[in-house]
Design a protein around this motif. Structure first.
Motif, mmCIF file in Angstrom:
data_model
loop_
_atom_site.group_PDB
_atom_site.id
_atom_site.type_symbol
_atom_site.label_atom_id
_atom_site.label_comp_id
_atom_site.label_asym_id
_atom_site.label_seq_id
_atom_site.Cartn_x
_atom_site.Cartn_y
_atom_site.Cartn_z
ATOM 1 N N TYR A 127 4.890 -4.329 6.358
ATOM 2 C CA TYR A 127 4.276 -3.564 5.277
ATOM 3 C C TYR A 127 4.470 -4.313 3.963
ATOM 4 O O TYR A 127 5.376 -5.140 3.827
ATOM 5 C CB TYR A 127 4.958 -2.202 5.096
ATOM 6 N N ASP A 128 3.661 -3.941 2.978
ATOM 7 C CA ASP A 128 3.916 -4.361 1.606
ATOM 8 C C ASP A 128 5.048 -3.504 1.075
ATOM 9 O O ASP A 128 5.365 -2.463 1.641
ATOM 10 C CB ASP A 128 2.679 -4.137 0.725
ATOM 11 N N ARG A 129 5.628 -3.970 -0.024
ATOM 12 C CA ARG A 129 6.645 -3.167 -0.711
ATOM 13 C C ARG A 129 6.206 -2.917 -2.148
ATOM 14 O O ARG A 129 5.593 -3.772 -2.766
ATOM 15 C CB ARG A 129 7.990 -3.888 -0.742
ATOM 16 N N ALA A 130 6.548 -1.764 -2.664
ATOM 17 C CA ALA A 130 6.313 -1.467 -4.070
ATOM 18 C C ALA A 130 7.288 -2.295 -4.894
ATOM 19 O O ALA A 130 8.475 -2.391 -4.556
ATOM 20 C CB ALA A 130 6.515 0.017 -4.336
ATOM 21 N N VAL A 131 6.793 -2.911 -5.940
ATOM 22 C CA VAL A 131 7.616 -3.819 -6.744
ATOM 23 C C VAL A 131 8.771 -3.087 -7.425
ATOM 24 O O VAL A 131 9.913 -3.534 -7.356
ATOM 25 C CB VAL A 131 6.752 -4.548 -7.798
ATOM 26 N N VAL A 132 8.492 -1.967 -8.047
ATOM 27 C CA VAL A 132 9.518 -1.278 -8.825
ATOM 28 C C VAL A 132 10.545 -0.600 -7.928
ATOM 29 O O VAL A 132 11.750 -0.787 -8.099
ATOM 30 C CB VAL A 132 8.873 -0.256 -9.792
ATOM 31 N N SER A 133 10.091 0.176 -6.957
ATOM 32 C CA SER A 133 11.019 0.956 -6.131
ATOM 33 C C SER A 133 11.566 0.183 -4.940
ATOM 34 O O SER A 133 12.619 0.520 -4.415
ATOM 35 C CB SER A 133 10.330 2.223 -5.615
ATOM 36 N N GLY A 134 10.841 -0.829 -4.492
ATOM 37 C CA GLY A 134 11.265 -1.569 -3.303
ATOM 38 C C GLY A 134 10.964 -0.843 -2.002
ATOM 39 O O GLY A 134 11.304 -1.331 -0.931
ATOM 40 N N MET A 135 10.312 0.301 -2.097
ATOM 41 C CA MET A 135 9.989 1.085 -0.903
ATOM 42 C C MET A 135 8.770 0.488 -0.207
ATOM 43 O O MET A 135 7.897 -0.092 -0.848
ATOM 44 C CB MET A 135 9.690 2.541 -1.289
ATOM 45 N N PHE A 136 8.721 0.655 1.114
ATOM 46 C CA PHE A 136 7.560 0.198 1.864
ATOM 47 C C PHE A 136 6.329 1.001 1.472
ATOM 48 O O PHE A 136 6.410 2.214 1.266
ATOM 49 C CB PHE A 136 7.770 0.373 3.373
ATOM 50 N N LYS A 137 5.195 0.326 1.400
ATOM 51 C CA LYS A 137 3.901 0.995 1.260
ATOM 52 C C LYS A 137 3.375 1.149 2.677
ATOM 53 O O LYS A 137 2.799 0.226 3.235
ATOM 54 C CB LYS A 137 2.941 0.162 0.422
ATOM 55 N N LYS A 138 3.591 2.286 3.259
ATOM 56 C CA LYS A 138 3.332 2.479 4.683
ATOM 57 C C LYS A 138 1.873 2.763 4.991
ATOM 58 O O LYS A 138 1.504 3.851 5.411
ATOM 59 C CB LYS A 138 4.245 3.555 5.240
ATOM 60 N N SER A 139 1.053 1.747 4.805
ATOM 61 C CA SER A 139 -0.333 1.833 5.250
ATOM 62 C C SER A 139 -0.609 0.597 6.092
ATOM 63 O O SER A 139 -0.334 -0.527 5.672
ATOM 64 C CB SER A 139 -1.293 1.920 4.062
ATOM 65 N N LYS A 140 -1.076 0.837 7.289
ATOM 66 C CA LYS A 140 -1.343 -0.258 8.217
ATOM 67 C C LYS A 140 -2.705 -0.856 7.890
ATOM 68 O O LYS A 140 -3.725 -0.180 7.982
ATOM 69 C CB LYS A 140 -1.285 0.238 9.651
ATOM 70 N N THR A 141 -2.689 -2.125 7.485
ATOM 71 C CA THR A 141 -3.923 -2.824 7.136
ATOM 72 C C THR A 141 -3.938 -4.170 7.852
ATOM 73 O O THR A 141 -2.975 -4.530 8.539
ATOM 74 C CB THR A 141 -4.002 -3.072 5.609
ATOM 75 N N ALA A 142 -5.003 -4.914 7.652
ATOM 76 C CA ALA A 142 -5.072 -6.258 8.222
ATOM 77 C C ALA A 142 -3.908 -7.115 7.729
ATOM 78 O O ALA A 142 -3.411 -7.985 8.446
ATOM 79 C CB ALA A 142 -6.404 -6.908 7.874
ATOM 80 N N ALA A 143 -3.443 -6.849 6.517
ATOM 81 C CA ALA A 143 -2.321 -7.613 5.959
ATOM 82 C C ALA A 143 -1.042 -7.432 6.774
ATOM 83 O O ALA A 143 -0.178 -8.306 6.771
ATOM 84 C CB ALA A 143 -2.088 -7.208 4.512
ATOM 85 N N SER A 144 -0.942 -6.332 7.500
ATOM 86 C CA SER A 144 0.235 -6.094 8.336
ATOM 87 C C SER A 144 0.371 -7.136 9.440
ATOM 88 O O SER A 144 1.450 -7.332 9.988
ATOM 89 C CB SER A 144 0.172 -4.707 8.968
ATOM 90 N N PHE A 145 -0.730 -7.806 9.753
ATOM 91 C CA PHE A 145 -0.726 -8.782 10.835
ATOM 92 C C PHE A 145 -0.742 -10.229 10.355
ATOM 93 O O PHE A 145 -0.690 -11.156 11.162
ATOM 94 C CB PHE A 145 -1.909 -8.508 11.769
ATOM 95 N N LEU A 146 -0.801 -10.439 9.054
ATOM 96 C CA LEU A 146 -0.840 -11.805 8.525
ATOM 97 C C LEU A 146 0.386 -12.639 8.900
ATOM 98 O O LEU A 146 0.243 -13.838 9.151
ATOM 99 C CB LEU A 146 -1.048 -11.791 7.013
ATOM 100 N N PRO A 147 1.590 -12.068 8.975
ATOM 101 C CA PRO A 147 2.725 -12.892 9.404
ATOM 102 C C PRO A 147 2.531 -13.506 10.797
ATOM 103 O O PRO A 147 3.006 -14.608 11.064
ATOM 104 C CB PRO A 147 3.907 -11.917 9.388
ATOM 105 N N LEU A 148 1.795 -12.812 11.665
ATOM 106 C CA LEU A 148 1.500 -13.367 12.986
ATOM 107 C C LEU A 148 0.640 -14.623 12.862
ATOM 108 O O LEU A 148 0.914 -15.640 13.479
ATOM 109 C CB LEU A 148 0.770 -12.343 13.849
#
Length: 79
Positions: free
Chosen positions: A41-62
């Motif tokens: 997941y992406d993380r919010a810059v200020v809070s550091g919390m995960f932005k829990k939305s599954k998108t194509a970006a979730s698979f980019l590390p692969l």
């Protein structure tokens, strides 16, 4: 970048880019992989919390080759 540097006989630069790659790989796996959901997941810059939305970006590390094997196996459930 490392492969290109090797190809043009810039071995010192190749080593540099290998180190950069390993640092990025470690950061992506430590900071962006959610162990609970088994996905990146992406993380919010200020809070550091995960932005829990599954998108194509979730698979980019692969595709980028930075996904650790244990994390890649967890991604299989999203096929």
């Amino acid at each position: 970048m490392s492969l290109i540097a090797e190809e043009i006989d810039k071995h010192g630069e190749a080593l540099y880019w290998d180190v950069v790659f390993e640092r990025i790989k470690t950061a992506v796996n430590e900071l962006l992989f959610d162990e609970d959901d088994k996905i990146y997941y992406d993380r919010a810059v200020v809070s550091g919390m995960f932005k829990k939305s599954k998108t194509a970006a979730s698979f980019l590390p692969l595709f980028a080759g930075v996904c650790e094997n244990r994390n890649a196996m967890a991604h299989q459930r999203y096929r």
